[in-house]
Design an enzyme around this catalytic site. Structure first.
Site, PDB file in Angstrom:
ATOM      1  CG  HIS A  63       3.139   1.962  12.103  1.00 16.17           C
ATOM      2  ND1 HIS A  63       4.279   1.251  11.518  1.00 16.17           N
ATOM      3  CD2 HIS A  63       2.034   1.184  11.849  1.00 16.17           C
ATOM      4  CE1 HIS A  63       3.707   0.092  10.828  1.00 16.17           C
ATOM      5  NE2 HIS A  63       2.191   0.111  11.113  1.00 16.17           N
ATOM      6  CG  ASP A  75       0.326  -2.201   9.979  1.00 16.22           C
ATOM      7  OD1 ASP A  75       0.783  -1.337   9.340  1.00 16.22           O
ATOM      8  OD2 ASP A  75       0.256  -2.319  11.086  1.00 16.22           O
ATOM      9  CG  HIS A 149       1.090   4.926  -6.295  1.00 15.08           C
ATOM     10  ND1 HIS A 149       0.162   4.971  -7.674  1.00 15.08           N
ATOM     11  CD2 HIS A 149       0.096   5.676  -5.632  1.00 15.08           C
ATOM     12  CE1 HIS A 149      -1.056   5.427  -7.520  1.00 15.08           C
ATOM     13  NE2 HIS A 149      -0.986   5.933  -6.435  1.00 15.08           N
ATOM     14  CD  GLU A 194      -2.430  11.579  -8.732  1.00 15.00           C
ATOM     15  OE1 GLU A 194      -2.494  12.047  -7.445  1.00 15.00           O
ATOM     16  OE2 GLU A 194      -3.604  11.347  -9.120  1.00 15.00           O
ATOM     17  CD  GLU A 403      -4.528   7.002  -9.857  1.00 17.58           C
ATOM     18  OE1 GLU A 403      -5.121   7.617  -9.278  1.00 17.58           O
ATOM     19  OE2 GLU A 403      -3.450   6.461  -9.950  1.00 17.58           O
TER      20      GLU A 403
HETATM   21  C1  BGC Z   1      -3.897   8.429  -6.190  1.00 20.24           C
HETATM   22  C2  BGC Z   1      -4.341   7.409  -5.702  1.00 20.24           C
HETATM   23  C3  BGC Z   1      -5.520   7.651  -4.683  1.00 20.24           C
HETATM   24  C4  BGC Z   1      -6.674   8.336  -5.660  1.00 20.24           C
HETATM   25  C5  BGC Z   1      -8.009   8.825  -4.798  1.00 20.24           C
HETATM   26  C6  BGC Z   1      -4.875   9.622  -6.590  1.00 20.24           C
HETATM   27  O1  BGC Z   1      -4.715  10.767  -6.664  1.00 20.24           O
HETATM   28  O2  BGC Z   1      -3.012   8.264  -7.400  1.00 20.24           O
HETATM   29  O3  BGC Z   1      -3.256   6.719  -4.918  1.00 20.24           O
HETATM   30  O4  BGC Z   1      -6.026   6.480  -3.961  1.00 20.24           O
HETATM   31  O5  BGC Z   1      -6.028   9.520  -6.273  1.00 20.24           O
HETATM   32  O6  BGC Z   1      -7.758   9.642  -3.868  1.00 20.24           O
END
Ligand code: BGC
Length: 504
Positions: A63, A75, A149, A194, A403
Protein backbone atom coordinates in the site's frame (compact mmCIF):
# COMPACT_ATOMS: atom_id res chain seq x y z
CA UNK A 1 -12.09 -79.83 -17.25
CA UNK A 2 -9.83 -80.25 -14.29
CA UNK A 3 -6.85 -79.19 -16.37
CA UNK A 4 -8.75 -76.14 -17.55
CA UNK A 5 -9.53 -75.05 -13.97
CA UNK A 6 -5.93 -75.67 -13.01
CA UNK A 7 -4.84 -73.56 -15.95
CA UNK A 8 -7.14 -70.73 -14.91
CA UNK A 9 -5.82 -70.80 -11.36
CA UNK A 10 -2.21 -70.96 -12.46
CA UNK A 11 -2.86 -68.21 -15.03
CA UNK A 12 -4.57 -66.04 -12.46
CA UNK A 13 -1.73 -66.57 -10.04
CA UNK A 14 0.74 -65.62 -12.73
CA UNK A 15 -1.06 -62.46 -13.79
CA UNK A 16 -1.67 -61.43 -10.22
CA UNK A 17 1.84 -62.01 -8.96
CA UNK A 18 3.37 -60.60 -12.11
CA UNK A 19 1.43 -57.36 -11.91
CA UNK A 20 2.04 -56.87 -8.20
CA UNK A 21 5.71 -57.60 -8.72
CA UNK A 22 5.75 -55.03 -11.43
CA UNK A 23 4.06 -52.50 -9.21
CA UNK A 24 6.69 -52.92 -6.55
CA UNK A 25 9.45 -52.77 -9.09
CA UNK A 26 8.05 -49.83 -11.01
CA UNK A 27 6.83 -47.50 -8.29
CA UNK A 28 9.49 -44.93 -7.46
CA UNK A 29 7.89 -43.95 -4.16
CA UNK A 30 6.42 -46.26 -1.56
CA UNK A 31 2.88 -46.15 -0.23
CA UNK A 32 3.79 -44.00 2.78
CA UNK A 33 5.56 -41.32 0.81
CA UNK A 34 3.73 -38.01 1.28
CA UNK A 35 2.88 -35.87 -1.73
CA UNK A 36 1.40 -32.45 -1.15
CA UNK A 37 1.20 -28.84 -2.25
CA UNK A 38 1.82 -25.56 -0.45
CA UNK A 39 0.74 -21.93 -0.21
CA UNK A 40 1.14 -19.16 2.33
CA UNK A 41 -1.39 -16.90 3.99
CA UNK A 42 -0.54 -13.53 2.49
CA UNK A 43 -0.07 -15.02 -0.97
CA UNK A 44 -3.54 -16.58 -1.19
CA UNK A 45 -5.94 -15.44 1.51
CA UNK A 46 -6.88 -11.87 0.64
CA UNK A 47 -9.36 -10.37 3.13
CA UNK A 48 -6.52 -8.08 4.13
CA UNK A 49 -8.59 -5.92 6.50
CA UNK A 50 -11.61 -8.11 7.00
CA UNK A 51 -13.09 -9.20 10.32
CA UNK A 52 -10.55 -7.33 12.39
CA UNK A 53 -7.30 -8.53 10.81
CA UNK A 54 -4.33 -6.35 11.79
CA UNK A 55 -1.87 -4.84 9.33
CA UNK A 56 1.26 -6.76 8.41
CA UNK A 57 4.40 -5.79 6.55
CA UNK A 58 3.07 -6.86 3.15
CA UNK A 59 -0.05 -4.76 3.61
CA UNK A 60 2.33 -1.92 4.31
CA UNK A 61 4.75 -2.65 1.45
CA UNK A 62 1.97 -3.07 -1.13
CA UNK A 63 0.00 0.00 0.00
CA UNK A 64 2.75 2.44 0.84
CA UNK A 65 5.79 1.70 -1.30
CA UNK A 66 6.43 1.04 -4.97
CA UNK A 67 8.45 -2.10 -4.45
CA UNK A 68 5.94 -4.39 -6.20
CA UNK A 69 6.72 -4.79 -9.90
CA UNK A 70 3.13 -4.59 -11.14
CA UNK A 71 1.94 -2.34 -8.29
CA UNK A 72 -0.44 -5.05 -7.17
CA UNK A 73 -1.43 -6.10 -3.65
CA UNK A 74 -2.54 -9.21 -1.80
CA UNK A 75 -5.71 -7.40 -0.69
CA UNK A 76 -7.82 -10.06 -2.41
CA UNK A 77 -5.17 -12.39 -3.82
CA UNK A 78 -6.84 -15.76 -4.51
CA UNK A 79 -9.60 -14.91 -2.04
CA UNK A 80 -8.96 -18.14 -0.17
CA UNK A 81 -10.30 -16.40 2.94
CA UNK A 82 -13.71 -16.97 1.35
CA UNK A 83 -13.03 -19.79 -1.04
CA UNK A 84 -11.28 -22.32 1.18
CA UNK A 85 -13.98 -24.94 0.70
CA UNK A 86 -13.48 -24.84 -3.04
CA UNK A 87 -9.73 -25.03 -2.43
CA UNK A 88 -10.11 -28.17 -0.35
CA UNK A 89 -12.36 -29.66 -3.01
CA UNK A 90 -9.60 -29.12 -5.59
CA UNK A 91 -6.96 -30.51 -3.25
CA UNK A 92 -9.09 -33.60 -2.86
CA UNK A 93 -9.44 -33.98 -6.60
CA UNK A 94 -5.68 -33.60 -6.94
CA UNK A 95 -5.22 -36.53 -4.57
CA UNK A 96 -2.66 -34.89 -2.27
CA UNK A 97 -2.01 -36.41 1.12
CA UNK A 98 -1.31 -33.05 2.75
CA UNK A 99 -1.72 -29.33 2.32
CA UNK A 100 0.95 -27.03 3.67
CA UNK A 101 -0.44 -23.56 4.38
CA UNK A 102 0.43 -20.79 6.81
CA UNK A 103 -1.46 -18.91 9.47
CA UNK A 104 -1.55 -15.15 9.21
CA UNK A 105 -0.14 -13.94 12.53
CA UNK A 106 -1.85 -10.55 12.20
CA UNK A 107 -5.19 -12.14 11.34
CA UNK A 108 -5.11 -14.23 14.47
CA UNK A 109 -3.54 -11.60 16.74
CA UNK A 110 -4.30 -8.19 15.20
CA UNK A 111 -1.55 -6.43 17.20
CA UNK A 112 0.75 -9.41 17.08
CA UNK A 113 0.73 -9.84 20.86
CA UNK A 114 -1.31 -12.11 23.11
CA UNK A 115 -1.47 -10.54 26.57
CA UNK A 116 -4.50 -12.66 27.40
CA UNK A 117 -3.49 -15.87 25.70
CA UNK A 118 -6.19 -17.32 23.45
CA UNK A 119 -8.58 -14.58 24.61
CA UNK A 120 -6.44 -12.13 22.65
CA UNK A 121 -7.16 -14.04 19.44
CA UNK A 122 -9.51 -12.62 16.84
CA UNK A 123 -12.57 -14.93 16.97
CA UNK A 124 -13.17 -14.68 13.21
CA UNK A 125 -9.65 -15.81 12.51
CA UNK A 126 -9.96 -18.61 15.06
CA UNK A 127 -13.05 -19.78 13.24
CA UNK A 128 -11.53 -19.43 9.78
CA UNK A 129 -8.52 -21.62 10.51
CA UNK A 130 -10.67 -24.06 12.46
CA UNK A 131 -12.95 -24.51 9.48
CA UNK A 132 -10.06 -24.84 7.04
CA UNK A 133 -8.37 -27.47 9.20
CA UNK A 134 -11.64 -29.35 9.77
CA UNK A 135 -12.46 -29.31 6.08
CA UNK A 136 -9.04 -30.75 5.24
CA UNK A 137 -9.32 -33.47 7.86
CA UNK A 138 -12.85 -34.35 6.75
CA UNK A 139 -11.40 -34.90 3.29
CA UNK A 140 -8.49 -37.00 4.54
CA UNK A 141 -5.90 -34.34 3.80
CA UNK A 142 -3.26 -33.79 6.46
CA UNK A 143 -2.93 -30.12 7.46
CA UNK A 144 0.70 -28.99 7.71
CA UNK A 145 0.92 -25.54 9.19
CA UNK A 146 3.60 -22.86 8.99
CA UNK A 147 3.44 -20.29 11.77
CA UNK A 148 5.38 -17.59 10.00
CA UNK A 149 5.73 -17.21 6.24
CA UNK A 150 7.15 -13.68 5.68
CA UNK A 151 4.06 -11.75 6.90
CA UNK A 152 5.16 -10.09 10.12
CA UNK A 153 2.60 -7.97 11.98
CA UNK A 154 3.49 -4.31 11.50
CA UNK A 155 4.03 -3.54 15.22
CA UNK A 156 6.76 -6.19 15.36
CA UNK A 157 8.46 -4.78 12.26
CA UNK A 158 8.26 -1.32 13.80
CA UNK A 159 10.37 -2.42 16.73
CA UNK A 160 12.92 -3.96 14.35
CA UNK A 161 11.47 -7.40 13.63
CA UNK A 162 14.02 -10.16 14.02
CA UNK A 163 16.73 -7.58 14.76
CA UNK A 164 15.11 -7.11 18.14
CA UNK A 165 15.15 -9.87 20.74
CA UNK A 166 11.62 -8.91 21.78
CA UNK A 167 10.42 -10.94 18.81
CA UNK A 168 11.39 -14.15 20.58
CA UNK A 169 8.75 -13.84 23.33
CA UNK A 170 6.12 -12.41 21.01
CA UNK A 171 6.57 -15.24 18.54
CA UNK A 172 6.44 -17.80 21.33
CA UNK A 173 3.22 -16.30 22.70
CA UNK A 174 1.66 -16.35 19.26
CA UNK A 175 2.72 -19.98 18.76
CA UNK A 176 1.28 -20.89 22.14
CA UNK A 177 -2.11 -19.51 21.07
CA UNK A 178 -1.95 -21.48 17.81
CA UNK A 179 -0.94 -24.73 19.53
CA UNK A 180 -3.68 -24.31 22.12
CA UNK A 181 -6.28 -23.74 19.44
CA UNK A 182 -5.28 -26.34 16.88
CA UNK A 183 -2.67 -28.61 18.50
CA UNK A 184 -5.13 -31.46 18.85
CA UNK A 185 -5.78 -31.46 15.09
CA UNK A 186 -2.47 -30.50 13.50
CA UNK A 187 0.53 -32.83 13.78
CA UNK A 188 2.99 -31.11 11.45
CA UNK A 189 4.20 -27.67 12.43
CA UNK A 190 6.75 -25.44 10.76
CA UNK A 191 7.95 -22.54 12.85
CA UNK A 192 9.40 -20.21 10.22
CA UNK A 193 9.61 -20.42 6.44
CA UNK A 194 12.99 -19.80 4.81
CA UNK A 195 15.06 -17.98 7.39
CA UNK A 196 17.46 -16.60 4.76
CA UNK A 197 14.57 -14.95 2.93
CA UNK A 198 13.04 -13.80 6.23
CA UNK A 199 16.21 -11.99 7.18
CA UNK A 200 16.42 -10.34 3.77
CA UNK A 201 12.86 -9.11 4.19
CA UNK A 202 13.70 -7.99 7.71
CA UNK A 203 16.56 -5.85 6.46
CA UNK A 204 14.36 -4.48 3.69
CA UNK A 205 11.69 -3.54 6.25
CA UNK A 206 14.28 -1.85 8.43
CA UNK A 207 15.06 0.49 5.56
CA UNK A 208 11.41 0.95 4.55
CA UNK A 209 10.37 1.84 8.09
CA UNK A 210 13.62 3.58 8.94
CA UNK A 211 13.83 1.78 12.25
CA UNK A 212 16.61 2.75 14.59
CA UNK A 213 18.59 -0.25 13.37
CA UNK A 214 19.26 1.15 9.91
CA UNK A 215 22.95 1.69 9.31
CA UNK A 216 24.10 -0.90 11.80
CA UNK A 217 26.52 -3.49 10.59
CA UNK A 218 25.59 -7.14 10.58
CA UNK A 219 21.80 -6.81 10.51
CA UNK A 220 21.55 -10.21 8.87
CA UNK A 221 23.51 -11.82 11.68
CA UNK A 222 21.40 -10.22 14.38
CA UNK A 223 18.33 -11.46 12.55
CA UNK A 224 19.89 -14.92 12.34
CA UNK A 225 20.51 -15.03 16.07
CA UNK A 226 17.02 -13.93 17.11
CA UNK A 227 15.30 -16.03 14.48
CA UNK A 228 17.09 -19.14 15.74
CA UNK A 229 16.13 -18.27 19.31
CA UNK A 230 12.52 -17.71 18.24
CA UNK A 231 12.39 -21.04 16.42
CA UNK A 232 14.03 -22.89 19.29
CA UNK A 233 11.78 -21.31 21.94
CA UNK A 234 8.71 -22.44 20.04
CA UNK A 235 10.14 -25.92 19.60
CA UNK A 236 10.80 -26.12 23.36
CA UNK A 237 7.36 -24.76 24.15
CA UNK A 238 5.76 -27.49 22.04
CA UNK A 239 7.94 -30.15 23.66
CA UNK A 240 7.06 -29.00 27.15
CA UNK A 241 3.35 -28.31 26.83
CA UNK A 242 2.01 -30.20 23.84
CA UNK A 243 4.21 -33.01 22.57
CA UNK A 244 3.21 -35.43 25.32
CA UNK A 245 -0.45 -35.20 24.39
CA UNK A 246 -0.44 -34.51 20.66
CA UNK A 247 2.76 -36.21 19.42
CA UNK A 248 3.26 -33.66 16.64
CA UNK A 249 6.45 -32.66 14.80
CA UNK A 250 8.03 -29.23 14.70
CA UNK A 251 10.66 -28.04 12.22
CA UNK A 252 12.27 -24.95 10.72
CA UNK A 253 11.88 -24.76 6.93
CA UNK A 254 15.42 -24.09 5.73
CA UNK A 255 16.01 -22.61 2.27
CA UNK A 256 18.54 -25.13 1.06
CA UNK A 257 19.50 -24.01 -2.42
CA UNK A 258 22.84 -25.49 -3.33
CA UNK A 259 26.09 -23.58 -3.71
CA UNK A 260 28.57 -25.51 -5.78
CA UNK A 261 32.17 -24.74 -6.64
CA UNK A 262 32.70 -22.87 -9.90
CA UNK A 263 35.86 -24.86 -10.64
CA UNK A 264 37.89 -27.76 -9.28
CA UNK A 265 40.61 -25.55 -7.93
CA UNK A 266 41.13 -25.78 -4.23
CA UNK A 267 40.30 -22.16 -3.45
CA UNK A 268 36.94 -22.44 -5.20
CA UNK A 269 36.09 -25.78 -3.60
CA UNK A 270 36.77 -24.27 -0.20
CA UNK A 271 34.88 -21.10 -1.05
CA UNK A 272 31.80 -23.12 -2.02
CA UNK A 273 31.98 -25.19 1.14
CA UNK A 274 32.34 -21.99 3.16
CA UNK A 275 29.37 -20.37 1.50
CA UNK A 276 27.22 -23.45 2.09
CA UNK A 277 28.03 -22.98 5.74
CA UNK A 278 27.04 -19.32 5.50
CA UNK A 279 23.72 -20.14 3.83
CA UNK A 280 22.66 -23.55 5.16
CA UNK A 281 25.09 -24.24 8.01
CA UNK A 282 24.13 -20.96 9.64
CA UNK A 283 20.80 -22.66 10.49
CA UNK A 284 21.62 -26.34 10.35
CA UNK A 285 24.77 -26.25 12.48
CA UNK A 286 23.23 -24.55 15.52
CA UNK A 287 20.22 -26.88 15.28
CA UNK A 288 21.97 -30.19 14.63
CA UNK A 289 25.49 -29.74 16.01
CA UNK A 290 25.45 -26.66 18.24
CA UNK A 291 26.51 -23.02 17.66
CA UNK A 292 27.47 -21.33 14.38
CA UNK A 293 29.89 -23.18 12.06
CA UNK A 294 33.46 -22.38 13.09
CA UNK A 295 34.46 -21.31 9.57
CA UNK A 296 31.70 -18.72 9.68
CA UNK A 297 32.81 -17.41 13.07
CA UNK A 298 36.36 -17.10 11.77
CA UNK A 299 35.50 -15.33 8.52
CA UNK A 300 32.97 -12.92 10.01
CA UNK A 301 35.40 -12.01 12.78
CA UNK A 302 38.13 -11.27 10.22
CA UNK A 303 35.79 -9.26 8.04
CA UNK A 304 34.58 -7.27 11.02
CA UNK A 305 38.14 -6.43 12.00
CA UNK A 306 38.89 -5.36 8.42
CA UNK A 307 35.88 -3.06 8.61
CA UNK A 308 37.32 -1.41 11.68
CA UNK A 309 34.86 -2.95 14.15
CA UNK A 310 36.04 -3.92 17.58
CA UNK A 311 33.78 -6.96 17.91
CA UNK A 312 32.54 -9.50 15.39
CA UNK A 313 29.30 -8.76 13.57
CA UNK A 314 28.31 -12.34 14.32
CA UNK A 315 26.64 -12.43 17.74
CA UNK A 316 27.98 -14.91 20.27
CA UNK A 317 25.57 -17.47 21.72
CA UNK A 318 25.84 -18.20 25.42
CA UNK A 319 26.20 -21.85 26.39
CA UNK A 320 22.59 -21.80 27.52
CA UNK A 321 21.49 -20.53 24.11
CA UNK A 322 23.58 -23.13 22.29
CA UNK A 323 21.81 -25.81 24.30
CA UNK A 324 18.42 -24.24 23.77
CA UNK A 325 18.84 -24.32 19.98
CA UNK A 326 20.60 -27.67 19.61
CA UNK A 327 18.21 -30.53 18.86
CA UNK A 328 15.23 -28.48 17.77
CA UNK A 329 14.17 -30.15 14.51
CA UNK A 330 11.97 -33.23 14.39
CA UNK A 331 12.95 -33.57 10.75
CA UNK A 332 14.82 -31.46 8.25
CA UNK A 333 12.32 -29.37 6.27
CA UNK A 334 13.96 -28.37 3.03
CA UNK A 335 12.96 -25.85 0.37
CA UNK A 336 14.92 -26.24 -2.84
CA UNK A 337 14.53 -24.19 -6.02
CA UNK A 338 17.90 -23.49 -7.57
CA UNK A 339 21.69 -23.48 -7.44
CA UNK A 340 24.65 -21.12 -7.81
CA UNK A 341 28.33 -21.31 -8.67
CA UNK A 342 30.83 -20.05 -6.13
CA UNK A 343 34.35 -18.72 -6.68
CA UNK A 344 36.92 -17.53 -4.20
CA UNK A 345 37.12 -13.73 -4.07
CA UNK A 346 38.80 -11.59 -1.44
CA UNK A 347 38.56 -8.23 -3.15
CA UNK A 348 35.09 -7.18 -2.00
CA UNK A 349 34.96 -4.97 1.01
CA UNK A 350 31.36 -4.37 1.82
CA UNK A 351 28.86 -5.31 4.50
CA UNK A 352 27.53 -8.45 2.84
CA UNK A 353 27.58 -12.19 3.43
CA UNK A 354 29.48 -12.77 0.19
CA UNK A 355 32.14 -10.29 1.14
CA UNK A 356 32.45 -11.74 4.64
CA UNK A 357 32.72 -15.26 3.23
CA UNK A 358 35.20 -14.09 0.57
CA UNK A 359 33.21 -15.51 -2.30
CA UNK A 360 31.88 -14.45 -5.64
CA UNK A 361 28.54 -16.03 -6.50
CA UNK A 362 27.28 -16.45 -10.05
CA UNK A 363 25.44 -18.83 -12.37
CA UNK A 364 26.31 -21.13 -15.23
CA UNK A 365 25.20 -19.47 -18.50
CA UNK A 366 24.02 -22.90 -19.67
CA UNK A 367 21.39 -23.11 -16.94
CA UNK A 368 17.84 -22.37 -18.04
CA UNK A 369 16.35 -19.39 -16.21
CA UNK A 370 12.72 -19.01 -15.18
CA UNK A 371 11.21 -16.37 -17.48
CA UNK A 372 9.44 -14.59 -14.63
CA UNK A 373 11.40 -15.35 -11.46
CA UNK A 374 14.97 -14.39 -12.39
CA UNK A 375 16.42 -15.92 -9.23
CA UNK A 376 15.44 -19.39 -10.33
CA UNK A 377 17.78 -21.28 -12.64
CA UNK A 378 16.83 -24.87 -13.32
CA UNK A 379 19.51 -27.14 -11.86
CA UNK A 380 17.83 -30.42 -10.88
CA UNK A 381 21.02 -32.36 -10.18
CA UNK A 382 21.86 -29.87 -7.43
CA UNK A 383 18.89 -30.93 -5.28
CA UNK A 384 20.65 -34.27 -4.96
CA UNK A 385 23.87 -32.51 -3.96
CA UNK A 386 22.01 -30.47 -1.38
CA UNK A 387 20.36 -33.59 0.02
CA UNK A 388 23.75 -35.28 0.25
CA UNK A 389 25.19 -32.23 2.00
CA UNK A 390 22.40 -32.37 4.60
CA UNK A 391 22.91 -36.11 5.03
CA UNK A 392 26.63 -35.71 5.63
CA UNK A 393 26.52 -32.61 7.80
CA UNK A 394 23.65 -33.54 10.10
CA UNK A 395 23.96 -37.30 10.56
CA UNK A 396 21.50 -38.40 7.94
CA UNK A 397 18.32 -36.79 9.27
CA UNK A 398 14.87 -37.57 7.95
CA UNK A 399 14.07 -34.96 5.31
CA UNK A 400 10.80 -33.51 4.12
CA UNK A 401 10.96 -31.45 0.91
CA UNK A 402 8.64 -28.61 1.84
CA UNK A 403 8.88 -26.57 -1.39
CA UNK A 404 10.06 -26.99 -4.96
CA UNK A 405 8.63 -25.20 -7.97
CA UNK A 406 8.97 -23.15 -11.12
CA UNK A 407 7.69 -19.71 -12.14
CA UNK A 408 6.30 -18.94 -15.59
CA UNK A 409 3.79 -16.59 -17.23
CA UNK A 410 0.80 -18.72 -16.33
CA UNK A 411 0.43 -20.99 -19.37
CA UNK A 412 -2.11 -23.81 -19.10
CA UNK A 413 0.14 -26.15 -21.04
CA UNK A 414 2.92 -25.64 -18.53
CA UNK A 415 5.37 -28.16 -19.88
CA UNK A 416 8.38 -26.39 -18.37
CA UNK A 417 6.87 -26.75 -14.90
CA UNK A 418 6.14 -30.43 -15.50
CA UNK A 419 9.72 -30.99 -16.67
CA UNK A 420 11.00 -29.11 -13.65
CA UNK A 421 9.02 -31.31 -11.23
CA UNK A 422 9.90 -34.48 -13.11
CA UNK A 423 13.61 -33.79 -13.22
CA UNK A 424 13.80 -32.86 -9.54
CA UNK A 425 11.79 -35.90 -8.52
CA UNK A 426 14.15 -38.14 -10.49
CA UNK A 427 17.08 -36.70 -8.58
CA UNK A 428 15.27 -37.25 -5.30
CA UNK A 429 14.72 -40.90 -6.16
CA UNK A 430 18.44 -41.26 -6.89
CA UNK A 431 19.13 -39.70 -3.49
CA UNK A 432 16.87 -42.17 -1.75
CA UNK A 433 18.00 -45.24 -3.67
CA UNK A 434 21.67 -44.59 -4.16
CA UNK A 435 22.70 -42.10 -1.51
CA UNK A 436 20.64 -43.53 1.32
CA UNK A 437 18.95 -40.20 1.98
CA UNK A 438 15.74 -40.52 3.98
CA UNK A 439 13.02 -38.44 2.34
CA UNK A 440 9.48 -38.74 3.64
CA UNK A 441 7.64 -36.27 1.45
CA UNK A 442 7.59 -33.80 -1.40
CA UNK A 443 5.74 -30.50 -1.73
CA UNK A 444 5.02 -28.78 -5.01
CA UNK A 445 5.04 -25.00 -4.82
CA UNK A 446 2.42 -23.96 -5.46
CA UNK A 447 -1.12 -25.27 -5.25
CA UNK A 448 -2.31 -22.28 -7.30
CA UNK A 449 -1.06 -19.04 -8.85
CA UNK A 450 -0.80 -16.38 -6.19
CA UNK A 451 0.75 -13.11 -5.08
CA UNK A 452 4.43 -13.68 -5.76
CA UNK A 453 5.87 -11.08 -3.36
CA UNK A 454 7.72 -8.27 -5.17
CA UNK A 455 6.88 -9.93 -8.52
CA UNK A 456 3.19 -9.34 -7.80
CA UNK A 457 1.12 -11.43 -10.21
CA UNK A 458 3.75 -11.44 -12.95
CA UNK A 459 5.23 -14.77 -11.94
CA UNK A 460 2.98 -17.82 -11.66
CA UNK A 461 3.87 -21.00 -9.80
CA UNK A 462 0.51 -22.76 -9.57
CA UNK A 463 -0.75 -26.18 -10.58
CA UNK A 464 -4.04 -24.32 -10.79
CA UNK A 465 -4.52 -21.03 -12.54
CA UNK A 466 -6.55 -18.27 -10.90
CA UNK A 467 -8.34 -15.63 -12.94
CA UNK A 468 -7.30 -12.50 -11.07
CA UNK A 469 -9.40 -10.32 -13.39
CA UNK A 470 -12.61 -11.88 -12.20
CA UNK A 471 -13.97 -10.94 -8.78
CA UNK A 472 -15.03 -14.59 -8.35
CA UNK A 473 -11.36 -15.66 -8.68
CA UNK A 474 -12.23 -18.92 -10.49
CA UNK A 475 -9.56 -21.64 -10.48
CA UNK A 476 -8.65 -23.73 -13.53
CA UNK A 477 -6.57 -26.83 -13.77
CA UNK A 478 -3.27 -26.63 -15.67
CA UNK A 479 -1.48 -29.55 -17.31
CA UNK A 480 0.85 -29.73 -14.32
CA UNK A 481 -2.13 -30.56 -12.07
CA UNK A 482 -2.99 -33.48 -14.34
CA UNK A 483 0.65 -34.56 -14.25
CA UNK A 484 0.85 -34.31 -10.45
CA UNK A 485 -2.42 -36.22 -9.93
CA UNK A 486 -1.11 -39.09 -12.02
CA UNK A 487 2.22 -39.06 -10.23
CA UNK A 488 0.48 -39.31 -6.86
CA UNK A 489 -1.76 -42.08 -8.14
CA UNK A 490 0.98 -44.20 -9.69
CA UNK A 491 3.85 -43.19 -7.36
CA UNK A 492 5.87 -43.44 -10.53
CA UNK A 493 7.88 -40.80 -12.33
CA UNK A 494 6.82 -40.89 -15.96
CA UNK A 495 9.21 -40.88 -18.85
CA UNK A 496 7.99 -37.68 -20.45
CA UNK A 497 9.50 -38.46 -23.84
CA UNK A 498 7.84 -41.84 -24.01
CA UNK A 499 4.19 -41.61 -25.03
CA UNK A 500 3.21 -45.13 -24.04
CA UNK A 501 0.66 -45.14 -21.22
CA UNK A 502 2.76 -46.63 -18.47
CA UNK A 503 6.32 -47.83 -18.54
CA UNK A 504 5.37 -50.65 -16.17
C1 BGC B 1 8.79 -18.91 -0.84
C2 BGC B 1 7.44 -18.73 -1.50
C3 BGC B 1 7.60 -18.16 -2.89
C4 BGC B 1 8.45 -19.10 -3.69
C5 BGC B 1 8.64 -18.72 -5.15
C6 BGC B 1 9.83 -19.48 -1.77
O1 BGC B 1 11.07 -18.95 -1.47
O2 BGC B 1 8.68 -19.67 0.32
O3 BGC B 1 6.64 -17.93 -0.68
O4 BGC B 1 6.38 -17.91 -3.51
O5 BGC B 1 9.72 -19.17 -3.11
O6 BGC B 1 9.39 -17.57 -5.30
Amino acid sequence: MKTFIQLVIVGYFYVFSFSSFNQVKCADFDENFLFGVATSAYQVEGGWNEDGKGENIWDYITHKTNLIMDNSTGDIACDSYHKFKEDVFLLKSLGVKFYRFSISWSRLLPNGTAPNGIWSANPYAVEYYKQLIDELIANNIIPMVTLYHFDMPLPMAQYGGFQNERIVRDFENYADVVFKLYGHKVKHWFTINEPNSCCEIDVLMASVLQTEYVGNHGLIYMCTRNLLLAHASVYRLYQKKYKWKYYGNVALVIDSNYFQAGSDCDDDLKAAERYRQFMIGKWGHPIYIGDFPSVMKEYVANASRAQGLTTSKLPVFTEKEVNLIRGTNDYYAMNYYTSRLVFFNDTLNEDSLQSDAQVFVTVDPKWKQSPTQPLIYVVPEAIRKSLRFIRDEYRNPTIMVTENGYGDKGEFDDRDRINYFNDHLKQMVLSMNEDNVKIIGYTAWSFMDNFEWTNGYLSKFGLYSVDFNSSARPRYEKDSAVYYRKLIETKTIPDLDDNSENRC
